[in-house]
Write an enzyme that holds these catalytic residues in place. Structure first.
Site, PDB file in Angstrom:
ATOM      1  N   ARG A  15      -4.322   9.371  13.604  1.00 37.87           N
ATOM      2  CA  ARG A  15      -4.893   9.480  12.252  1.00 37.87           C
ATOM      3  C   ARG A  15      -6.253  10.198  12.261  1.00 37.87           C
ATOM      4  O   ARG A  15      -7.166   9.862  11.518  1.00 37.87           O
ATOM      5  CB  ARG A  15      -5.015   8.113  11.597  1.00 37.87           C
ATOM      6  CG  ARG A  15      -3.696   7.412  11.341  1.00 37.87           C
ATOM      7  CD  ARG A  15      -3.919   6.091  10.635  1.00 37.87           C
ATOM      8  NE  ARG A  15      -4.644   5.160  11.486  1.00 37.87           N
ATOM      9  CZ  ARG A  15      -5.281   4.077  11.079  1.00 37.87           C
ATOM     10  NH1 ARG A  15      -5.298   3.782   9.790  1.00 37.87           N
ATOM     11  NH2 ARG A  15      -5.910   3.281  11.917  1.00 37.87           N
ATOM     12  N   GLU A 496      -6.166 -10.805  -1.199  1.00 42.90           N
ATOM     13  CA  GLU A 496      -5.276 -10.320  -0.141  1.00 42.90           C
ATOM     14  C   GLU A 496      -6.024  -9.858   1.109  1.00 42.90           C
ATOM     15  O   GLU A 496      -5.594  -8.935   1.806  1.00 42.90           O
ATOM     16  CB  GLU A 496      -4.374  -9.199  -0.673  1.00 42.90           C
ATOM     17  CG  GLU A 496      -3.529  -9.621  -1.868  1.00 42.90           C
ATOM     18  CD  GLU A 496      -2.596  -8.532  -2.370  1.00 42.90           C
ATOM     19  OE1 GLU A 496      -2.436  -7.507  -1.681  1.00 42.90           O
ATOM     20  OE2 GLU A 496      -2.034  -8.691  -3.461  1.00 42.90           O
ATOM     21  N   ARG A 527      -4.530   8.246   2.819  1.00 39.32           N
ATOM     22  CA  ARG A 527      -3.923   6.909   2.861  1.00 39.32           C
ATOM     23  C   ARG A 527      -2.661   6.940   3.725  1.00 39.32           C
ATOM     24  O   ARG A 527      -1.725   7.701   3.459  1.00 39.32           O
ATOM     25  CB  ARG A 527      -3.589   6.458   1.441  1.00 39.32           C
ATOM     26  CG  ARG A 527      -2.675   5.253   1.338  1.00 39.32           C
ATOM     27  CD  ARG A 527      -3.384   3.954   1.613  1.00 39.32           C
ATOM     28  NE  ARG A 527      -2.515   2.831   1.269  1.00 39.32           N
ATOM     29  CZ  ARG A 527      -2.480   1.696   1.945  1.00 39.32           C
ATOM     30  NH1 ARG A 527      -3.251   1.525   2.985  1.00 39.32           N
ATOM     31  NH2 ARG A 527      -1.689   0.714   1.572  1.00 39.32           N
ATOM     32  N   TRP A 573       9.818   0.591   1.693  1.00 41.96           N
ATOM     33  CA  TRP A 573       8.636   0.945   2.468  1.00 41.96           C
ATOM     34  C   TRP A 573       8.711   0.473   3.910  1.00 41.96           C
ATOM     35  O   TRP A 573       7.706   0.375   4.595  1.00 41.96           O
ATOM     36  CB  TRP A 573       7.392   0.397   1.778  1.00 41.96           C
ATOM     37  CG  TRP A 573       7.126   1.110   0.468  1.00 41.96           C
ATOM     38  CD1 TRP A 573       7.846   2.134  -0.076  1.00 41.96           C
ATOM     39  CD2 TRP A 573       6.073   0.832  -0.455  1.00 41.96           C
ATOM     40  NE1 TRP A 573       7.313   2.509  -1.282  1.00 41.96           N
ATOM     41  CE2 TRP A 573       6.229   1.736  -1.546  1.00 41.96           C
ATOM     42  CE3 TRP A 573       5.018  -0.078  -0.478  1.00 41.96           C
ATOM     43  CZ2 TRP A 573       5.351   1.742  -2.630  1.00 41.96           C
ATOM     44  CZ3 TRP A 573       4.155  -0.065  -1.559  1.00 41.96           C
ATOM     45  CH2 TRP A 573       4.322   0.841  -2.615  1.00 41.96           C
ATOM     46  N   ASP A 611       5.699  -7.736  -6.814  1.00 42.06           N
ATOM     47  CA  ASP A 611       5.503  -6.303  -7.040  1.00 42.06           C
ATOM     48  C   ASP A 611       6.730  -5.486  -6.631  1.00 42.06           C
ATOM     49  O   ASP A 611       7.283  -5.693  -5.545  1.00 42.06           O
ATOM     50  CB  ASP A 611       4.301  -5.801  -6.238  1.00 42.06           C
ATOM     51  CG  ASP A 611       2.985  -6.276  -6.817  1.00 42.06           C
ATOM     52  OD1 ASP A 611       2.979  -6.722  -7.975  1.00 42.06           O
ATOM     53  OD2 ASP A 611       1.957  -6.208  -6.107  1.00 42.06           O
ATOM     54  N   CYS A 655       4.071   1.507  -9.966  1.00 39.79           N
ATOM     55  CA  CYS A 655       3.043   2.545 -10.060  1.00 39.79           C
ATOM     56  C   CYS A 655       3.640   3.924  -9.808  1.00 39.79           C
ATOM     57  O   CYS A 655       4.630   4.076  -9.106  1.00 39.79           O
ATOM     58  CB  CYS A 655       1.911   2.276  -9.079  1.00 39.79           C
ATOM     59  SG  CYS A 655       2.402   2.068  -7.370  1.00 39.79           S
ATOM     60  N   GLU A 677       1.196   2.034 -13.890  1.00 42.63           N
ATOM     61  CA  GLU A 677       0.186   3.093 -13.830  1.00 42.63           C
ATOM     62  C   GLU A 677       0.302   3.967 -15.054  1.00 42.63           C
ATOM     63  O   GLU A 677       1.380   4.471 -15.355  1.00 42.63           O
ATOM     64  CB  GLU A 677       0.391   3.945 -12.574  1.00 42.63           C
ATOM     65  CG  GLU A 677      -0.574   5.106 -12.433  1.00 42.63           C
ATOM     66  CD  GLU A 677      -0.182   6.325 -13.243  1.00 42.63           C
ATOM     67  OE1 GLU A 677      -1.083   7.028 -13.726  1.00 42.63           O
ATOM     68  OE2 GLU A 677       1.021   6.580 -13.395  1.00 42.63           O
ATOM     69  N   HIS A 706      -7.121   5.349  -7.682  1.00 40.75           N
ATOM     70  CA  HIS A 706      -6.976   6.325  -6.613  1.00 40.75           C
ATOM     71  C   HIS A 706      -8.056   7.396  -6.668  1.00 40.75           C
ATOM     72  O   HIS A 706      -8.013   8.356  -5.895  1.00 40.75           O
ATOM     73  CB  HIS A 706      -5.586   6.962  -6.665  1.00 40.75           C
ATOM     74  CG  HIS A 706      -4.493   5.986  -6.388  1.00 40.75           C
ATOM     75  ND1 HIS A 706      -3.875   5.265  -7.388  1.00 40.75           N
ATOM     76  CD2 HIS A 706      -3.921   5.567  -5.228  1.00 40.75           C
ATOM     77  CE1 HIS A 706      -2.959   4.467  -6.855  1.00 40.75           C
ATOM     78  NE2 HIS A 706      -2.973   4.627  -5.557  1.00 40.75           N
TER      79      HIS A 706
END
Length: 773
Positions: A15, A496, A527, A573, A611, A655, A677, A706
């Site tokens: 990264r 969280e 991200r 995901w 979610d 979103c 969103e 964002h």
């Protein structure tokens, strides 16, 4: 026969680009240092592919933020609100990152481009904006510079560019009276200039990505493809175009694709292996065929025998000289390198042997090239090793859990239904919760500061005890509750802080999941996410969130939401097992989440949010497959949430999606409140909910998390007033677009205060009919 690659991960194996970009944005790195970091990543990627034996290596697949944003800059598509940056001769990267992230300075306050999902992946792209009679110009020559940079290093480079038709289709009109495809002619002048310059500099092949060819295309769009590629063929005779399609089957667009005057057509044979016969029957003799046989989107080893069967069929039909071998799509969607996974406590060797990351997938392409050659001496060894690995997975006891299978078989239709209708539940919940009109809340997470990340790192390294770790997390939760109470929010969250990621956290606590240390994949900009790997049957051995939520609730009289990730999002995901239907895995996850929902309710939690931001991205790209998918996706959500009592309020969050075409299915999920969103689209996404007359509660995001911009009270009031034109006040909630994990407290606190004040101002206005000063 040739080998090639469609694209490679941009972030670096550790990264490096993420870290460089974030330092640059924070003013801790110079632009020259950022550009040097990008140059080093490109070089390493190119040399790695060259070493793997890839014949044609992609360039211009690298991006500092997003490849669609890069296409915007290439063709000079700069929305009017960003022109002051051009007029003031701000550095190019100031404009670039302002379009990506927005800009808020003393003299400027500019909102970022809208962001949405890239087809059915978890990657987000920045949506191009178009206006009537818009002009284009070759404004950014990164594709040229990248080609020359690679050429100087001795790389056999193949420039990659988003194709002109898909570029237009992936955008949106910002004024009425035209369709964005009407802009094709002026746009093609830029593509013509780019291709001719590349040809003059020595490029032989250029990859034009047209993923929209796997979507449902009407006749005007098909005509646009014909016009575009005939024009480019005539205007750029010295360049060979590789037309890349991926993520699905060409279907009824196959005759169109085969009629286009291009050198090579790339097809995705991982997502749609059944299309090969039709492709071979229709492809003209003048066209070569690129076979996407190595999965660019999942992490399981290639089945060499299955891939060789497809390659052999193509070779028999067309001859070796017309066949190219490649991954199914860009490897952007894969982690970088399996060799970096050295901790068996994180990723057991028994499971690791079944896997392949981007670097290893290049090796698979090379292996398949060798194996398809009858003279290859390594054929037997390569095939036997591959077969042995695949068989060990099929026969492994790690995969199958009989009690999970038995429980799935015992599910009844009643398990998918709430006890009462929404109208009756609403009345019960109103008295049970006693919330004001326009209740203000957040989506779930709060800033994951350096202190939070360092704490988690110390705990993982066993540098602190579990007692110390828990104590510090409780301190963060207490701080978050105090901040929310002081800010005036009505429904609170615990923040969280214990969660590294909204999917990975749950995967770590569920059976059937494994993980990686360095399996990062880009989601948007800097991200990155580290998707869990679902290798076997899924179950929940113990409660996952109850203690944290109960502790937070003990600190306040206001309701604290239980926060869970839904089954479809956990599925989407994660890297999902490919040995059973995705729907079967989704139902297993749903039962695990159902157990957690019931435990939260039993512990006294009154509002539970499950979610599902990924439910739309799971849609098949062709509408013909939507009904089947939506049926099991909605059922999975309802299986998770339907066992609670009527007075318990179920929320969900989505979103960066378009909702118009699936609004009936969203309503069928039967959540009491949905948050979405809408701030970047200026409430445009609400149209779907009002046209359909969505019956339940809704919280359209009024704060774009964002972007580092802090929206003013007036800006949020304006968005809420727009929402009130469409949604009755008794069903409207006030919230940000998404979780606040990626932001800093310096951004979050003033933005939330403005949001709460805007809600209070409108409450006052509604109560007194007097506009507040």
């Amino acid at each position: 026969m040739r080998t090639h690659n469609l694209g490679y991960p941009r972030m670096g194996s550790r990264r490096e680009l993420k870290k460089a970009c974030e330092k640059y944005w924070a003013g801790k790195m110079s632009l020259d240092e950022l550009l040097q970091a990008g140059k080093q990543i490109r070089r390493e990627n190119w040399e790695l592919q060259q070493k793997a034996g890839i014949d044609l290596i992609p360039v211009n697949d690298f991006s500092y933020y997003d490849h669609v944003l890069d296409a915007n800059l290439m063709v000079g598509n700069i929305p009017p609100r960003f022109l002051p940056l051009v007029e003031e001769r701000k550095p190019f990267h100031s404009l670039y990152f302002a379009m990506a992230r927005g800009l808020q300075e003393k003299s400027m306050d500019i909102t970022a481009l809208e962001m949405t999902k890239w087809f059915d992946t978890n990657y987000h792209y920045l949506v191009p904006e178009f206006r009537k009679n818009q002009n284009f110009s070759f404004a950014c020559a990164d594709v040229i510079h990248g080609f020359l940079e690679a050429k100087q290093l001795g790389i056999n480079a193949k420039p990659v560019i988003l194709g002109p038709v898909s570029y237009l289709l992936l955008g949106k009109e910002k004024e009425q009276g035209f369709h964005r495809i009407d802009l094709l002619k002026p746009l093609l002048k830029v593509y013509e200039e780019v291709l001719n310059q590349l040809q003059q500099l020595g490029a032989t092949y250029v990859q034009l990505d047209e993923p929209c060819l796997v979507l449902d295309c009407d006749e005007p769009v098909k005509q646009s493809f014909r016009f575009a590629y005939r024009h480019l063929n005539e205007a750029c005779p010295g360049i060979n175009i590789l037309l890349a399609t991926y993520f699905g089957e060409l279907g009824d667009n196959l005759p169109l694709a085969c009629s286009l005057p291009v050198h090579t057509l790339h097809v995705d044979l991982v997502k749609a292996p059944v299309q090969l016969d039709d492709v071979l029957a229709q492809i003209p003799e003048s066209m070569s065929l690129s076979l996407g046989v190595v999965d660019g989107r999942n992490i399981w080893k290639n089945d060499y025998e299955a891939s060789l069967s497809l390659i052999g069929k193509a070779v028999r039909a067309l001859g070796r000289e017309r066949i190219w071998i490649a991954p199914s799509c860009s490897l952007l969607h894969s982690p970088c390198d399996l060799e970096l996974e050295t901790n068996e406590a994180v990723l057991p060797a028994k499971i690791k042997q079944w896997m392949s990351f981007a670097k290893q997938k290049l090796g698979e392409v090379s292996d398949l090239f060798q194996l398809s050659n009858p003279a290859c001496e390594a054929t037997t060894t390569l095939l036997e090793e591959n077969k042995k690995s695949l068989l060990s997975r099929i026969n492994s006891r790690l995969i199958h859990d009989l009690p999970v299978r038995d429980r799935i078989a015992s599910v009844t239709p009643g398990d998918f239904e709430r006890e009462q209708t929404f109208d009756r539940r609403k009345t019960l919940q109103s008295s049970f919760l006693n919330l004001p009109v326009l209740p203000a809340t957040t989506i779930g997470s709060f800033p994951q500061t350096g202190e939070v990340r360092e704490l988690r790192s110390k705990f993982k390294k066993k540098a602190i005890s579990e007692e110390e770790y828990t104590g510090e997390l409780k301190r963060f939760i207490k701080q978050a509750i105090e901040i929310q109470e002081n800010t005036g929010l009505d429904v609170l969250v615990h923040g969280e802080f214990e969660r590294n990621d909204m999917v990975e956290y749950f995967g770590e606590l569920l059976n059937g999941f494994t993980f990686t240390q360095n399996g990062w994949v880009q989601s948007y900009g800097s991200r990155c996410v580290k998707p869990p790997i679902i290798y076997g049957d899924v179950s929940r051995p113990a409660p996952m969130t109850v203690n944290w939520i109960n502790y937070a609730q003990s600190l306040t009289d206001k309701p604290v939401k239980g926060m869970l990730t839904g089954p479809v999002t956990i599925l989407q995901w994660s890297f999902v097992r490919n040995d059973q239907p995705r729907s079967a895995t989704a139902m297993q996850i749903a039962l695990a989440i159902r157990d957690e929902v019931l435990d939260l309710e039993q512990s006294g939690v009154k509002i539970i949010q499950v979610d599902e931001p990924a439910i739309r991205e799971g849609l098949p790209l062709r509408k013909a497959g939507w009904a089947e998918y939506l049926d099991w996706a909605v059922k999975a959500f309802r299986l998770s949430t339907s066992a609670v009592r009527p007075q318990t309020q179920i929320h969900t969050h989505m979103c960066y999606s378009e909702f118009n075409d699936i609004i009936t299915s969203i309503a069928a999920m039967d959540a009491d409140v949905i948050t979405i969103e809408t701030s970047r689209s200026q409430m445009e996404l609400l149209d779907a909910f009002t046209t359909y007359r969505y019956p339940n509660g809704i919280g359209p995001g009024v704060y774009d998390i964002h972007s580092p911009r802090i929206p003013s009270i007036e800006e949020i009031e304006a968005l809420l007033n727009k929402a009130l034109e469409l949604i009755p006040i008794d069903r409207l909630w006030v919230n940000p677009d998404c979780g606040l994990k990626t932001r800093n407290w310096e951004d979050v606190l003033p933005a939330l205060k403005n949001m709460v004040q805007a809600a209070e101002n409108i409450r006052t206005f509604v109560a007194t009919k007097t506009m507040p000063r």
